[in-house]
Motif scaffolding. Structure first.
Motif, mmCIF file in Angstrom:
data_model
loop_
_atom_site.group_PDB
_atom_site.id
_atom_site.type_symbol
_atom_site.label_atom_id
_atom_site.label_comp_id
_atom_site.label_asym_id
_atom_site.label_seq_id
_atom_site.Cartn_x
_atom_site.Cartn_y
_atom_site.Cartn_z
ATOM 1 N N ALA A 265 0.816 -1.291 0.017
ATOM 2 C CA ALA A 265 0.033 -0.033 -0.011
ATOM 3 C C ALA A 265 0.861 1.367 0.010
ATOM 4 N N LEU A 266 1.888 1.024 0.620
ATOM 5 C CA LEU A 266 3.098 2.469 0.867
ATOM 6 C C LEU A 266 3.603 2.541 -0.592
ATOM 7 N N GLU A 267 3.879 1.661 -1.101
ATOM 8 C CA GLU A 267 4.449 1.586 -2.447
ATOM 9 C C GLU A 267 3.490 2.250 -3.411
ATOM 10 N N GLN A 268 2.228 1.861 -3.177
ATOM 11 C CA GLN A 268 1.173 2.424 -4.180
ATOM 12 C C GLN A 268 0.952 3.998 -4.149
ATOM 13 N N GLN A 269 0.984 4.120 -2.691
ATOM 14 C CA GLN A 269 0.857 5.544 -2.329
ATOM 15 C C GLN A 269 1.878 6.434 -2.760
ATOM 16 N N ALA A 270 3.496 5.823 -2.768
ATOM 17 C CA ALA A 270 4.445 6.550 -3.142
ATOM 18 C C ALA A 270 4.263 7.036 -4.637
ATOM 19 N N ASP A 271 3.686 5.875 -5.407
ATOM 20 C CA ASP A 271 3.244 5.850 -6.807
ATOM 21 C C ASP A 271 2.487 7.151 -6.912
ATOM 22 N N LEU A 273 1.934 9.616 -4.914
ATOM 23 C CA LEU A 273 2.598 10.762 -4.534
ATOM 24 C C LEU A 273 3.525 11.437 -5.669
ATOM 25 N N ARG A 274 4.378 10.238 -6.249
ATOM 26 C CA ARG A 274 5.101 10.722 -7.253
ATOM 27 C C ARG A 274 4.198 11.505 -8.543
ATOM 28 N N ASN A 277 3.030 14.771 -7.488
ATOM 29 C CA ASN A 277 4.216 15.853 -7.351
ATOM 30 C C ASN A 277 4.566 16.198 -9.074
ATOM 31 N N GLU A 278 4.483 15.241 -9.836
ATOM 32 C CA GLU A 278 4.676 15.776 -11.034
ATOM 33 C C GLU A 278 3.519 16.559 -11.499
ATOM 34 N N ASP A 279 2.328 16.240 -11.126
ATOM 35 C CA ASP A 279 1.291 17.254 -11.057
ATOM 36 C C ASP A 279 1.415 18.770 -10.753
#
Length: 519
Positions: A265-271, A273-274, A277-279
């Motif tokens: 779930a954290l990796e999904q949230q990190a994705d 979040l990335r 951040n790009e947005d």
């Protein structure tokens, strides 16, 4: 049964064997000592005393014959001494042979025969010789006492034989007692040896082997085979220990599975979040270029419209054009402030050792015109060196000092005081002024972006300064708050650590992309 109970039973068994064997050995030792003492203290002295009786009787007979032949009274003294010695020895023999009734019977018969010999012969011979009889006249009487005297000696010889028989039987009994004693101690040692062997086998089979299997299973689980089940085995306590370890293994497996799920779930949230951040980066680019260009055109064309058609516009039209220009200008200012807020922790990242005195001086220089116009005085304690981003720390001081100057009291010149305290957690700073102050009800609201406590025309600015300060302080791992107890103006307190705080996503001091994503 538990291991403790197994060992307790084994120890109790060995203790019982030692006690029983010790009792049997003690009885054998007492019997051996009794037999040995009886032979040494009674039979052997009794036999010696019987020999002394025989020798004493012979001495008495010789003394009587010597007196009969010579009429020398010294022989009578020897005779009397022999009689007294005989009585003493008899008394001693009665004590020594108290537990030997047959030997006492022989002793009593010998005593009676000895008394008879003395009464019928010895005393008569002595009396007759003292009356004047010659040895020749007494010869028949001397010859007649031989039979009685021989009977006395025969009785004493029989007593000696009986004592020899008792001695021989006692020696046989002593040998048997010693053999029993030795056998008892050998049996005790053999029983203890058997108990030791049995205990060793039980410990190995009932304790050590289950522990070895438990250790092997634990190592297998520790090696990464979390699915390996531990099966209870052995004594009750080891089985309980195995069950507890199995329960712990299951808890660890469940926690590991949850952590795996949380990590996914954290990796999904990190994705996500990335992507956010790009947005945000795209938004920052649009805000800094595409959004401001139309605003500049609106403001510039409104101003051109006012200049070209100034003679054709009435006051109401000029006022409307002023509103439009002011709105465009404020929109540009808001966009610039928003960009500044979003860049904190994202654009500024040159962390190093920063002398706060230098950045404070830079902030004062930036505010020099406002300070000079307001007549403000600024006092400060010596400032330390911390690790941080120079531009952000300058921005922090500039906003705090600028607010103190901006929100000054109308009836007195601003006085700003900066204090520093060295605490166990780090450095604590306080910025206090004598301005209009802040109602404690708004202690949290003032740190929200674009929140204002006064009308737009009362004080300049967009209401972003304290939000920037709070974000700068939290980026550096500190806290910023309003001192609600301060009543002589406004007092802000913030902290900075001596060393960088641990960077944890979603917490103060977070990385640039995550800070920007939270705007």
């Amino acid at each position: 049964m538990t291991t403790r109970r197994w060992l307790t039973v084994l120890l109790l068994t060995m203790t019982a064997i030692v006690l029983l064997g010790g009792g049997a050995g003690a009885a054998a030792l007492r019997h051996t000592a009794g037999v040995s003492n009886h032979l040494a203290d009674r039979i052997a002295p009794a036999r010696t005393a019987v020999g002394q009786l025989d020798s004493g009787l012979l001495a008495q007979a010789a003394a009587v014959r010597g007196h009969v032949v010579t009429a020398d009274p010294r022989f009578l003294d020897s005779y009397r001494q022999g009689v007294e010695g005989e009585r003493t020895t008899m008394s001693r023999l009665r004590v020594l042979l108290a537990d030997e009734p047959e030997a006492l019977g022989d002793l009593e018969r010998a005593r009676r025969l000895a008394d008879r010999w003395r009464a019928e012969f010895a005393e008569r011979l002595i009396a007759s010789r003292q009356a004047g009889a010659t040895p020749q006249e007494l010869a028949p009487l001397v010859t007649g006492d031989a039979q009685t005297f021989a009977a006395v000696r025969a009785e004493l010889t029989g007593l000696v034989g009986r004592l020899d028989g008792i001695r021989d039987a006692g020696r046989d009994d002593l040998d048997a007692a010693r053999a029993l004693r030795d056998l008892t101690f050998v049996a005790i040692l053999a029983a203890l040896l058997v108990c030791g062997i049995v205990g060793s086998v039980l410990v190995r089979t009932r304790v050590l082997r289950p522990l070895d299997r438990l250790g092997a299973s634990v190592r297998q689980v520790a090696g990464g085979d979390f699915r390996h089940r531990l099966r209870p085995d052995g004594p009750a306590d080891i089985a309980r220990l195995t069950s507890d370890v199995e329960t712990m293994r299951r808890a660890v497996v469940e926690a590991w599975e949850r952590s795996q799920h949380d990590r996914d779930a954290l990796e999904q949230q990190a994705d996500e979040l990335r992507r956010s951040n790009e947005d945000l980066e795209q938004f920052a680019y649009v805000a800094s270029h595409d959004l401001q260009e139309p605003l500049r055109k609106v403001a510039s064309f409104c101003q051109m419209l006012e200049r070209r058609y100034a003679d054709q516009l009435d006051d109401r039209a000029r006022q409307y054009i002023g509103f439009a220009v002011d709105g465009a200008s404020r929109m540009q200012e808001l966009i610039n402030d928003l960009l500044t807020f979003s860049r904190i922790g994202r654009v500024y990242g040159d962390e190093r050792e920063v002398d706060l005195a230098e950045v404070f001086a830079q902030a004062e220089a930036n505010l020099s015109r406002a300070v000079e116009e307001s007549g403000a005085t600024i006092d400060r304690d010596p400032l330390p060196t911390v690790r941080g981003e120079p531009t952000l720390l300058t921005m922090l001081w500039q906003n705090l000092l600028g607010n103190a100057v901006k929100f000054r009291s109308p009836d007195r010149a601003p006085r700003i005081r900066v204090t520093v305290t060295d605490t166990a957690q780090g450095w604590s700073f306080a910025v206090e002024d004598n301005g209009i102050g802040i109602d404690p009800r708004y202690a949290e609201k003032i740190f929200v972006i674009f929140q204002r406590l006064h009308p737009r025309g009362a004080y300049p600015g967009t209401g972003i300064g304290l939000a920037v300060c709070k974000k700068v302080v939290e980026y550096h791992g500190g806290t910023l708050s309003l001192d609600e107890a301060y009543r002589d103006g406004t007092r802000f307190v913030f902290t900075l650590p001596r060393v960088p705080a641990a960077v944890v996503p979603g917490q103060p001091g977070q990385p640039a992309e995550e800070s920007a994503a939270g705007v």
